[in-house]
Write an enzyme that holds these catalytic residues in place. Structure first.
Site, short mmCIF file in Angstrom:
data_model
loop_
_atom_site.label_atom_id
_atom_site.label_comp_id
_atom_site.label_asym_id
_atom_site.label_seq_id
_atom_site.Cartn_x
_atom_site.Cartn_y
_atom_site.Cartn_z
N ARG A 88 18.17 -32.83 -15.07
CA ARG A 88 17.76 -33.09 -14.20
C ARG A 88 16.56 -32.37 -13.24
O ARG A 88 15.56 -32.78 -12.71
CB ARG A 88 18.52 -34.09 -13.04
CG ARG A 88 19.18 -35.12 -13.62
CD ARG A 88 18.42 -36.40 -14.01
NE ARG A 88 19.03 -37.53 -14.55
CZ ARG A 88 18.42 -38.54 -14.75
NH1 ARG A 88 17.30 -38.85 -14.71
NH2 ARG A 88 19.22 -39.64 -15.22
N GLU A 112 7.16 -42.24 -10.04
CA GLU A 112 7.94 -40.96 -10.30
C GLU A 112 7.53 -39.65 -9.72
O GLU A 112 6.19 -39.53 -9.65
CB GLU A 112 8.05 -40.81 -11.95
CG GLU A 112 9.12 -39.82 -12.44
CD GLU A 112 9.32 -39.88 -13.94
OE1 GLU A 112 9.86 -40.81 -14.40
OE2 GLU A 112 8.85 -38.88 -14.76
C1 3EB Z 1 14.84 -41.19 -15.76
O1 3EB Z 1 15.27 -40.95 -14.85
C2 3EB Z 1 13.18 -41.30 -15.89
O2 3EB Z 1 12.39 -38.60 -21.64
O3 3EB Z 1 12.27 -36.44 -21.07
C3 3EB Z 1 12.44 -38.69 -16.75
C4 3EB Z 1 12.38 -37.45 -17.19
C5 3EB Z 1 12.45 -39.59 -17.72
C6 3EB Z 1 12.28 -36.98 -18.41
C7 3EB Z 1 12.42 -37.76 -20.93
C8 3EB Z 1 12.49 -39.23 -18.98
C9 3EB Z 1 12.30 -37.84 -19.39
O4 3EB Z 1 15.63 -41.55 -16.75
C10 3EB Z 1 12.74 -40.91 -17.17
#
Ligand code: 3EB
Length: 330
Positions: free
Chosen positions: A223, A323
């Site tokens: 994250r 996002e």
């Molecule tokens: C989520 O929270 C949103 O596949 O590398 C956010 C950051 C998201 C990176 C990735 C996907 C990716 O799941 C999606």
């Protein structure tokens, strides 16, 4: 005069995190400045350059004209190209980028597999082994249904190309869709000679533990990533995900509020000061152009003075309308 903080970093051998800013400038100017590790233009109208440090990202910005994003280090930068990978390095930092035409690769899954395999192979030749942050930009990310959705095929190809490369932990990441007619998968990363510290969000299930309903292959990303010198937090693409579920379907303002709550949770978990400031550049990816004005209005009110680049981008789950990713410097 050497400040205490710099002194400490010198003693520990940890270089200060690249300085990331947005600036109205031409690539020609920023690429001749000492210490420019990478520079990014946004949208098909942005200029092009053969310099390996320059990348024209296929996402359009709602800011017209859009600024350039600049990564700068306190060191001499060298750059080059090794097979498909364009790279630059300086002061213990490494930028690497790869673009793969899906048409030539035979689809999004094999493009992702080839791109990640090329990046892994390249990283094996470098001293900057620690991949801290990755960005993935993908055409028509939500086309196709269920397991055939292009984002899910991308996740399959990414995992196949990586093999066990991130067995010791995933970097922070962003994966966002655009609508450029040319289907060129763009991936770039920031790596360091020193390890960072991955940060998870206590409000969210870690992405690599997402249940089956989100795809065969769970997305591998952290994250956020605390930089080696602990002077900055790189924040992954963050949306209105609570637990593993998307929250507030169809409600832009509630999704934005939930996203901001998730960002604050990441700052708190990383022991960073709360809130964002004028030195902490963010990007907001907005699915529907008609929502851009409202997102800008809300962010100007909630994050006054914070540099936010407003991008036209599709989140990898169809129901998510917005996002945010970016940097928090301490
Ligand atoms: C989520 O929270 C949103 O596949 O590398 C956010 C950051 C998201 C990176 C990735 C996907 C990716 O799941 C999606």
């Amino acid at each position: 005069m050497v400040q205490a903080g710099e002194n400490l970093q010198v003693r520990l051998g940890l270089s200060r995190t690249p300085h990331v800013t947005y600036r109205m400038a031409d690539p020609g100017t920023v690429l001749t400045e000492p210490g420019t590790l990478a520079a990014f233009g946004f949208g098909t109208g942005s200029p092009d350059s053969d310099d390996p440090r320059w990348l024209r990202v296929a996402l359009e910005s709602f800011d017209a004209p859009a600024p350039i994003e600049l990564w700068q280090v306190d060191a001499t930068v060298v750059c080059g190209q090794q097979e498909a990978v364009r790279w630059s390095s300086g002061g213990g930092w490494l930028f690497a980028a790869v673009e793969v035409n899906e048409h030539e690769a035979g689809g999004i899954e094999s493009a992702a597999r080839q791109a990640y395999a090329a990046l892994c192979q390249f990283m094996g030749t470098r001293d900057e082994r620690c991949v801290l942050r990755i960005w993935n930009y993908i055409a028509n990310i939500n086309d196709g249904d269920d397991d055939a959705e292009r984002y899910k095929q991308f996740c399959d190809g990414r995992a196949a190309g990586l093999g066990d490369f991130f067995a010791n932990g995933f970097p922070a990441a962003t994966a966002i869709g655009h609508h450029d007619r040319q289907h060129v998968l763009q991936i770039y990363l920031l790596a360091s000679a020193d390890a960072g510290q991955a940060v998870e969000n206590p409000r969210q299930v870690s992405a690599w533990r997402y249940p089956r309903q989100y795809g065969r292959t769970s997305p591998g990303f952290a994250r956020a990533m605390l930089m080696p010198a602990r002077d900055a937090l790189a924040i992954s693409g963050t949306a209105a995900v609570v637990g593993h579920a998307s929250a507030h379907e169809g409600d832009l303002e509630a999704q934005l509020n939930e996203t901001l709550t998730n960002l604050e949770a990441l700052l708190a978990t990383a022991d960073m000061p709360a809130g964002f400031d004028t030195h902490s550049p963010l990007k907001a990816y907005v699915r529907h152009p008609t929502d851009a004005y409202r997102v800008r209005e809300i962010l100007q009110q909630r994050l006054p003075g914070v540099p936010v680049l407003l991008m036209h981008g599709d989140v990898c789950r169809r129901e998510l309308l917005v996002e945010i990713d970016g940097w928090r410097y301490s």
